[in-house]
Motif scaffolding. Sequence first.
Motif, PDB file in Angstrom:
ATOM      1  N   TRP A 109       0.837  -1.197   0.000  1.00 34.84           N
ATOM      2  CA  TRP A 109       0.000   0.000   0.000  1.00 34.84           C
ATOM      3  C   TRP A 109       0.874   1.250   0.000  1.00 34.84           C
ATOM      4  CZ3 TRP A 109      -4.992  -0.342  -0.965  1.00 34.84           C
ATOM      5  CH2 TRP A 109      -5.650  -1.537  -0.690  1.00 34.84           C
ATOM      6  N   ARG A 110       0.427   2.255  -0.729  1.00 36.99           N
ATOM      7  CA  ARG A 110       1.147   3.531  -0.738  1.00 36.99           C
ATOM      8  C   ARG A 110       0.139   4.661  -0.956  1.00 36.99           C
ATOM      9  NH1 ARG A 110       1.539   5.333  -5.983  1.00 36.99           N
ATOM     10  NH2 ARG A 110       1.153   3.791  -7.616  1.00 36.99           N
ATOM     11  N   LEU A 111       0.490   5.836  -0.473  1.00 38.50           N
ATOM     12  CA  LEU A 111      -0.356   7.017  -0.630  1.00 38.50           C
ATOM     13  C   LEU A 111       0.231   7.933  -1.698  1.00 38.50           C
ATOM     14  CD1 LEU A 111      -1.169   7.978   3.063  1.00 38.50           C
ATOM     15  CD2 LEU A 111      -2.843   7.345   1.322  1.00 38.50           C
ATOM     16  N   GLU A 112      -0.661   8.524  -2.488  1.00 36.93           N
ATOM     17  CA  GLU A 112      -0.216   9.541  -3.441  1.00 36.93           C
ATOM     18  C   GLU A 112      -1.203  10.691  -3.431  1.00 36.93           C
ATOM     19  OE1 GLU A 112      -0.184   8.274  -7.473  1.00 36.93           O
ATOM     20  OE2 GLU A 112      -1.986   7.052  -7.280  1.00 36.93           O
ATOM     21  N   LEU A 113      -0.679  11.894  -3.551  1.00 36.74           N
ATOM     22  CA  LEU A 113      -1.513  13.091  -3.549  1.00 36.74           C
ATOM     23  C   LEU A 113      -1.959  13.393  -4.977  1.00 36.74           C
ATOM     24  CD1 LEU A 113      -2.540  15.227  -1.522  1.00 36.74           C
ATOM     25  CD2 LEU A 113      -0.622  16.662  -2.228  1.00 36.74           C
ATOM     26  N   VAL A 114      -3.270  13.489  -5.186  1.00 34.62           N
ATOM     27  CA  VAL A 114      -3.815  13.743  -6.519  1.00 34.62           C
ATOM     28  C   VAL A 114      -4.721  14.966  -6.466  1.00 34.62           C
ATOM     29  CG1 VAL A 114      -3.666  11.361  -7.335  1.00 34.62           C
ATOM     30  CG2 VAL A 114      -5.661  12.078  -6.038  1.00 34.62           C
ATOM     31  N   HIS A 115      -4.856  15.640  -7.597  1.00 33.63           N
ATOM     32  CA  HIS A 115      -5.638  16.875  -7.672  1.00 33.63           C
ATOM     33  C   HIS A 115      -7.013  16.618  -8.302  1.00 33.63           C
ATOM     34  CE1 HIS A 115      -1.660  18.589  -6.919  1.00 33.63           C
ATOM     35  NE2 HIS A 115      -2.290  19.664  -6.521  1.00 33.63           N
ATOM     36  N   ALA A 116      -7.932  17.489  -7.952  1.00 40.34           N
ATOM     37  CA  ALA A 116      -9.322  17.335  -8.396  1.00 40.34           C
ATOM     38  C   ALA A 116      -9.437  17.328  -9.915  1.00 40.34           C
ATOM     39  CB  ALA A 116     -10.177  18.453  -7.808  1.00 40.34           C
TER      40      ALA A 116
END
Length: 266
Positions: A109-116
Motif C-alpha cells: 500500500w502507498r499514498l499519493e496526492l492527486v488533484h481534483a
Amino acid sequence: LPDTPGVYLFYGERGGAADGASLPLYIGKSTRLRSRVLSHFAADHTSDRELSLSQQVRHIEWIETAGEIGALLEEARLVKRLQPTHNRQLRRNRELCTWRLATDIVGDWRLELVHAVDLDFGRRDDLYGFFRTRREATNRLRALARDHALCPPLLGLEKPPQGARCFDFQLKRCRGACHGSESPQAHALRLIEALHALKVEHWTWPGPIGLREGEALHVVDGWRWLGTATDEAMLADLLEAGRPAFDLDVYKILVKAVQRLPVVRL
C-alpha cells in the motif's frame, strides 16, 4: 422582498465593473429572505464589517428557491461566479487535492496526492480527505502519522533512512515498519484505520439522480450539481449539458442533502 427561501445579492455603487455595472458586495442565503435582509440593516450592528457593508449597499436583488438546499446550492454557485468582495467563504479553489490509497507493483500500500482536475472524485472509492493546498494535505498526514505511530518514510513524508530505523522509531513514535519490527500488512491496516475518518463519500448510483425539494428537482451526478429543474424540458436540458467541475462546497451540501430529500432515479 418575499419571506421565502432563497438567495440575496447586495450591490454597491455603479461603475465598479469594466462595463459600468454595479459590483456585487455580498451574497447570502436564508429560508426567510425578507427577515434576513432586514437584519443586515438593524440598528444594533454587532461588528464594524457588518456596519460597513450595510452603508455600501445601493441595490438588492434576490432569487427565490424551493427550499434550504436550493438556497445553499445557488449561493455556492453565485459566489464563485461573481466573487463578491465581502464573501470570504465559498471561494473557488483550483488546487483542491486528496490522498489516494493505492498499491504498487509488488502489492504494498502507498499514498499519493492527486488533484481534483486529474480524477473523478465521485466515482472513486479510494480517496481520503479534501485539502485546499499540498501543504495542508501534508500537514494533516503528518498529524495522522504522529497520532497513530505510523512510519513517515513509508508514507512518503520523508526520505527512507540511511540506517535501518527511521528517526520517529528512535523517538518511539513509529512501531518499526521501516526495519521489519512491524509487518507491512499490519502497518497498512493501521493506516487504513487512521484514514477512515477522512474517507470521501462514494457515489453509489449508476448515473444522475434528482433530489426532490418542493416542486423543484435538483439534478446531481457524481456529487456535481447540474442545476435545478421545474419541468421535463429543463430536466432534459440539464442532463444534456454535461457535468461541471467538482466543487468541494457543493459536495458538502449534497452529502447532507441526499440524507434529507427524496431521491429520484433519472
